[in-house]
Design a protein around this motif. Structure first.
Motif: not given
Length: 419
Positions: A28-36
């Motif tokens: 999962l971690a490698r697919h996270l978007p930019e932090r909000p």
């Protein structure tokens, strides 16, 4: 190169590799978007939803995280900032309806600086339960039971589910309309990895929103609740359109490729037949037996030792008085009957979520002695197949594959070894 000394153990290693390739903790971690800039509101549903939520917490320890996800009973894991609810699968219940209302409400609080992160995986169709009025939860349960016994392909089932729901077919995305961004991370359990089919597409537009579903209403017959029939026959609403940032983090083909690598390392040639095989489980078993026999007799389409790998979701159309069994054990029993004790062929089939249908096993294994051992135990394999009682037979033989909930789901993995 010789075949593995212990075929059953080899097949179990392949299955374990396929499951590990879809582990949210790893993927999962490698697919996270930019932090909000603002909050991250996590919502989601499916057999992997809780494990995915925990992976988000681990990857973003310093982000303002909150939200709600719903998973199947027995699939929850400890989380600190994201609430995990449990509900029934495959038949919806009041817990699923209550959790869905929480999820929609959480998504609705998002503002322009906030990210709504939707975690979607197989099983979400039953777990996300928000019946479209005047449909009741009891009506929805009745429809779901009809669908599961109908023999309809999963795509047709999901058209019905979307039409009868306020959350499927983009309903969750509409609830999150105030968010600065909506990003979906999904684990696919469906043939072809169609985002609309994974949990019935709660964050993607429904292209069938204006389709005539009267043929499906007729197919489901007189058992269809009147409110459901009326909604399926009513003029469809205009299709809603919106942008969808949809990211697939695990899928059936990736798991089949992981199993193939393990086979190659053992000196067995893998042949991936596809990740989207459909049809009646017993018929697929018969066809697979023919391919395996061709490998053994002619070295075609691949020379032995080889393993035929496939994924997808078969169906089991049951009638009154059916026994216990899921699509994987039914496939295997049909395969064993068709092979009739072939001395060089072994197989395993299992659901990567650890649950074959509604039973407590992922699937089972077969070998050249399966039929003989069954008959010695007083069992009739052909009769068990006709009665859809495959689980009982493999349980008696001690050949079930029991993993418990794996907390992921990329559908079924079938491996047929030709020594």
């Amino acid at each position: 190169m010789p075949a593995p000394v212990d075929p059953a153990a080899f097949l179990r290693r392949l299955f374990a590799a396929a499951v590990a390739a879809a582990d949210p903790a790893e993927m999962l971690a490698r697919h996270l978007p930019e932090r909000p800039r603002g909050r991250c509101i996590v919502v989601g549903a499916g057999k992997s939803a809780a494990a995915m939520a925990r992976a988000v917490e681990a990857a973003w320890p310093d982000v303002d995280l909150s939200g709600v996800v719903v998973t199947r009973y027995g699939h929850a894991v400890p989380t600190e900032r994201i609430t995990v609810r449990e509900a029934s699968h495959p038949v919806p219940d009041v817990a699923g309806e209550a959790a869905t209302r929480e999820i929609l409400a959480a998504a609705g609080t998002a503002g322009s600086d906030d990210l709504v992160l939707a975690l979607i995986s197989g099983g979400g169709s039953a777990l996300l339960t928000a019946p479209r009025p005047p449909l009741t939860l009891a009506d929805k349960v009745a429809v779901n039971r009809l669908l599961l016994a109908s023999g309809l392909p999963i795509g047709a089932m999901n058209k019905v589910r979307r039409r009868l729901s306020l959350v499927k077919g983009g309903g969750l995305a509409r609830a999150a309309a105030g968010a600065g961004r909506l990003v979906t991370l999904a684990i696919s359990d469906v043939p072809g990895d169609d985002p609309l089919a994974i949990a019935s597409g709660p964050t993607v537009p429904d292209p069938a929103a204006d389709e005539d579903l009267s043929p499906l209403a007729q197919r489901l017959g007189d058992g269809l609740p009147p409110a459901a029939r009326a909604l399926l026959l009513a003029p469809a609403e205009p299709q809603a359109t919106f942008e969808a940032d949809y990211r697939l983090i695990a899928a059936p083909m990736l798991s089949l490729e992981a199993a193939a690598r393990v086979a190659q390392e053992a000196g067995v040639t893998p042949l991936i037949l596809g990740d989207a095989l459909e049809g009646e489980a017993r018929e697929v078993g018969t066809v697979m037996a023919g391919i395996a026999r061709s490998v053994a007799a002619h070295g075609a389409p691949v020379a032995a030792p080889a393993v035929l790998l496939s994924g997808g979701e078969t169906t089991v159309t049951v009638g009154a008085g059916a026994g216990r069994g899921g699509r994987n054990t039914e496939f295997l029993l049909a395969l064993a009957v068709a092979l009739d004790g072939h001395a060089r062929i072994h197989a395993l089939a299992g659901d990567t979520d650890g649950i074959d249908g509604t039973e407590d096993a992922a699937g089972a294994v077969i070998g050249p002695d399966t039929l003989a051992r069954a008959r010695a135990a007083g069992l009739n394999p052909a009769a068990a197949l006709d009665a859809h009682d495959s689980y009982t037979l493999f349980e008696r033989l001690g050949d079930l594959v029991v993993t418990g909930p794996t907390l992921t789901n990329v559908n079924d993995v079938r491996a047929v070894l030709i020594a």
